[in-house]
Design a protein around this motif. Structure first.
Motif, PDB file in Angstrom:
ATOM      1  N   GLU A 142      44.623   3.649  28.035  1.00 36.61           N
ATOM      2  CA  GLU A 142      43.437   4.505  28.098  1.00 36.61           C
ATOM      3  C   GLU A 142      42.582   4.331  26.848  1.00 36.61           C
ATOM      4  N   GLN A 143      43.235   4.188  25.701  1.00 38.01           N
ATOM      5  CA  GLN A 143      42.484   4.019  24.461  1.00 38.01           C
ATOM      6  C   GLN A 143      41.710   2.710  24.461  1.00 38.01           C
ATOM      7  N   SER A 144      42.317   1.637  24.977  1.00 35.93           N
ATOM      8  CA  SER A 144      41.612   0.355  25.015  1.00 35.93           C
ATOM      9  C   SER A 144      40.412   0.431  25.954  1.00 35.93           C
ATOM     10  N   LEU A 145      40.548   1.164  27.072  1.00 34.60           N
ATOM     11  CA  LEU A 145      39.423   1.338  27.990  1.00 34.60           C
ATOM     12  C   LEU A 145      38.322   2.175  27.347  1.00 34.60           C
ATOM     13  N   TYR A 146      38.728   3.213  26.646  1.00 31.04           N
ATOM     14  CA  TYR A 146      37.764   4.087  25.959  1.00 31.04           C
ATOM     15  C   TYR A 146      37.001   3.306  24.893  1.00 31.04           C
ATOM     16  N   ASP A 147      37.732   2.515  24.094  1.00 27.67           N
ATOM     17  CA  ASP A 147      37.077   1.737  23.038  1.00 27.67           C
ATOM     18  C   ASP A 147      36.173   0.661  23.630  1.00 27.67           C
ATOM     19  N   GLY A 148      36.590   0.079  24.758  1.00 21.86           N
ATOM     20  CA  GLY A 148      35.735  -0.894  25.423  1.00 21.86           C
ATOM     21  C   GLY A 148      34.459  -0.266  25.960  1.00 21.86           C
ATOM     22  N   ASP A 149      34.587   0.935  26.524  1.00 24.03           N
ATOM     23  CA  ASP A 149      33.396   1.651  27.012  1.00 24.03           C
ATOM     24  C   ASP A 149      32.422   1.918  25.874  1.00 24.03           C
ATOM     25  N   ARG A 150      32.946   2.313  24.741  1.00 33.34           N
ATOM     26  CA  ARG A 150      32.085   2.605  23.592  1.00 33.34           C
ATOM     27  C   ARG A 150      31.386   1.341  23.107  1.00 33.34           C
ATOM     28  N   ALA A 201      36.063  -7.171  17.478  1.00 40.74           N
ATOM     29  CA  ALA A 201      36.465  -5.848  17.979  1.00 40.74           C
ATOM     30  C   ALA A 201      36.927  -5.951  19.426  1.00 40.74           C
ATOM     31  N   TYR A 202      36.170  -6.683  20.249  1.00 41.42           N
ATOM     32  CA  TYR A 202      36.569  -6.789  21.645  1.00 41.42           C
ATOM     33  C   TYR A 202      37.845  -7.621  21.791  1.00 41.42           C
ATOM     34  N   SER A 203      38.016  -8.621  20.945  1.00 45.86           N
ATOM     35  CA  SER A 203      39.236  -9.416  20.982  1.00 45.86           C
ATOM     36  C   SER A 203      40.461  -8.532  20.770  1.00 45.86           C
ATOM     37  N   THR A 204      40.367  -7.602  19.822  1.00 47.38           N
ATOM     38  CA  THR A 204      41.477  -6.689  19.553  1.00 47.38           C
ATOM     39  C   THR A 204      41.708  -5.745  20.724  1.00 47.38           C
ATOM     40  N   ILE A 205      40.626  -5.213  21.291  1.00 48.18           N
ATOM     41  CA  ILE A 205      40.728  -4.330  22.456  1.00 48.18           C
ATOM     42  C   ILE A 205      41.401  -5.065  23.617  1.00 48.18           C
ATOM     43  N   ASN A 206      40.943  -6.285  23.867  1.00 46.17           N
ATOM     44  CA  ASN A 206      41.473  -7.098  24.964  1.00 46.17           C
ATOM     45  C   ASN A 206      42.958  -7.389  24.765  1.00 46.17           C
ATOM     46  N   THR A 207      43.321  -7.768  23.549  1.00 49.95           N
ATOM     47  CA  THR A 207      44.715  -8.089  23.250  1.00 49.95           C
ATOM     48  C   THR A 207      45.602  -6.868  23.426  1.00 49.95           C
ATOM     49  N   CYS A 208      45.135  -5.720  22.969  1.00 53.22           N
ATOM     50  CA  CYS A 208      45.915  -4.490  23.090  1.00 53.22           C
ATOM     51  C   CYS A 208      46.180  -4.171  24.561  1.00 53.22           C
ATOM     52  N   ASP A 236      29.500 -10.978  31.038  1.00 54.62           N
ATOM     53  CA  ASP A 236      30.864 -11.460  31.179  1.00 54.62           C
ATOM     54  C   ASP A 236      31.877 -10.463  30.630  1.00 54.62           C
ATOM     55  N   VAL A 237      31.567  -9.881  29.471  1.00 56.65           N
ATOM     56  CA  VAL A 237      32.479  -8.903  28.880  1.00 56.65           C
ATOM     57  C   VAL A 237      32.554  -7.655  29.757  1.00 56.65           C
ATOM     58  N   ARG A 238      31.416  -7.245  30.321  1.00 55.38           N
ATOM     59  CA  ARG A 238      31.395  -6.099  31.228  1.00 55.38           C
ATOM     60  C   ARG A 238      32.300  -6.338  32.434  1.00 55.38           C
ATOM     61  N   ARG A 239      32.225  -7.547  32.979  1.00 57.08           N
ATOM     62  CA  ARG A 239      33.065  -7.894  34.130  1.00 57.08           C
ATOM     63  C   ARG A 239      34.540  -7.827  33.754  1.00 57.08           C
ATOM     64  N   ARG A 240      34.894  -8.383  32.592  1.00 55.59           N
ATOM     65  CA  ARG A 240      36.291  -8.384  32.185  1.00 55.59           C
ATOM     66  C   ARG A 240      36.786  -6.968  31.914  1.00 55.59           C
ATOM     67  N   HIS A 241      35.941  -6.162  31.299  1.00 48.67           N
ATOM     68  CA  HIS A 241      36.338  -4.786  31.014  1.00 48.67           C
ATOM     69  C   HIS A 241      36.513  -3.985  32.306  1.00 48.67           C
ATOM     70  N   ASP A 242      35.638  -4.201  33.270  1.00 46.55           N
ATOM     71  CA  ASP A 242      35.776  -3.529  34.568  1.00 46.55           C
ATOM     72  C   ASP A 242      37.062  -3.973  35.270  1.00 46.55           C
ATOM     73  N   ASP A 243      37.425  -5.247  35.098  1.00 41.07           N
ATOM     74  CA  ASP A 243      38.708  -5.719  35.631  1.00 41.07           C
ATOM     75  C   ASP A 243      39.857  -4.913  35.039  1.00 41.07           C
ATOM     76  N   HIS A 244      39.811  -4.685  33.738  1.00 40.00           N
ATOM     77  CA  HIS A 244      40.861  -3.901  33.081  1.00 40.00           C
ATOM     78  C   HIS A 244      40.954  -2.505  33.691  1.00 40.00           C
ATOM     79  N   GLN A 245      39.813  -1.900  33.944  1.00 42.57           N
ATOM     80  CA  GLN A 245      39.794  -0.560  34.529  1.00 42.57           C
ATOM     81  C   GLN A 245      40.496  -0.569  35.889  1.00 42.57           C
ATOM     82  N   ARG A 246      40.183  -1.564  36.711  1.00 43.64           N
ATOM     83  CA  ARG A 246      40.780  -1.635  38.048  1.00 43.64           C
ATOM     84  C   ARG A 246      42.285  -1.909  37.984  1.00 43.64           C
ATOM     85  N   VAL A 247      42.685  -2.796  37.084  1.00 43.61           N
ATOM     86  CA  VAL A 247      44.111  -3.076  36.920  1.00 43.61           C
ATOM     87  C   VAL A 247      44.846  -1.817  36.490  1.00 43.61           C
ATOM     88  N   PHE A 248      44.275  -1.099  35.517  1.00 40.21           N
ATOM     89  CA  PHE A 248      44.893   0.130  35.027  1.00 40.21           C
ATOM     90  C   PHE A 248      45.048   1.157  36.144  1.00 40.21           C
TER      91      PHE A 248
END
Length: 260
Positions: free
Chosen positions: A131-139, A153-160, A199-211
């Motif tokens: 949830e924190q990685s999704l929150y930080d990605g949204d911000r 910053a996004y690399s760290t969010i993605n890795t987490c 591209d980053v938006r697409r990847r972040h949305d993927d994370h949301q759906r996976v979660f």
């Protein structure tokens, strides 16, 4: 769409600190030097065949020669660097086909990790980290535009996010196998190709759906979504290859890349 409790997030703790909660994160200066150097290697900061100068690296990393030497030895043992006695360490060349295979293996393995995490159910700590990685990605994405400084910053969010899913799967063997795939430069979650907002938006949305699939215990859906996510990254990597090759040519002179 799942809504996280923002009162429990955004507590001022950096993503680097949160990443320390994930298995295999660096906890000592020597481990930090190893992680920084591994990131540089996996992010394509060295040209194929380029020599990694120990003294130069100590200056760049602000470290003594002992942890740098140990890091070079470790990366060579992992197959990321080539080593020849009396000639030092050089960046190993990875054929495009090998990188593609690494992505395809990652898709299978990370899909399995997502399925196992859904079947087992998330612990409260793993749910908090995701949830924190999704929150930080949204911000990060809330401005509607990204600057180059946001890449780290996004690399760290993605890795987490990815490492937390691996940990939630509960299989040490699976984590080890995923780690081997990630050690092929460019195929690591730390490597962010095509750093454009769309591209980053697409990847972040993927994370949301996976979660959401993992949280909902939808094992098959979680696996398919994660597989599709990693295969999209493979496609992005292939699209970036002409630009990446040109960038390497501009970055390194023949003198720097040639044997000494």
């Amino acid at each position: 769409m799942y809504t996280y409790n923002e009162d429990q997030l955004g507590d001022g703790v950096s993503m680097n600190q949160r990443l320390m909660d994930v298995p295999n994160a660096p906890s000592t200066r020597a481990a930090t030097v190893l992680e920084e150097l591994r990131n540089a290697v996996c992010n394509g900061q060295f040209a194929p065949g380029e020599r990694l100068h120990e003294v130069r690296l100590t200056e760049q990393l602000g470290a003594s020669r002992t942890p740098v030497r140990a890091a070079l030895q470790k990366l060579a043992s992992e197959g990321l660097l080539d080593h020849a006695p009396n000639h030092g360490y050089r960046m190993r060349e990875f054929p495009v086909a090998e990188i593609v295979y690494a992505f395809e293996l990652r898709a299978v393995l990370e899909g399995l990790a997502a399925r196992l995490a859904a079947e087992r159910g998330l612990s409260s700590e793993h749910q908090r980290l995701l949830e924190q990685s999704l929150y930080d990605g949204d911000r990060l994405l809330s401005r509607g535009v990204l600057i180059e400084g946001d890449r780290a910053a996004y690399s760290t969010i993605n890795t987490c996010f990815h490492q937390t899913v691996h940990a939630a799967a509960g299989s040490r063997m699976l984590q080890d196998m995923v780690r081997l795939c990630r050690q092929v430069p460019i195929s690591s979650p730390r490597m962010i190709v095509e750093f454009e907002y769309r591209d980053v938006r697409r990847r972040h949305d993927d994370h949301q759906r996976v979660f959401e699939a993992i949280l909902g215990r939808e094992a098959w859906r979680a696996e398919m979504l994660m597989r599709d996510h990693v295969m999209y990254l493979k496609t992005a990597m292939i699209r970036s290859l002409p630009t990446r090759a040109a960038a390497i040519e501009l970055r390194y002179s023949p003198e720097e890349a040639s044997p000494e």
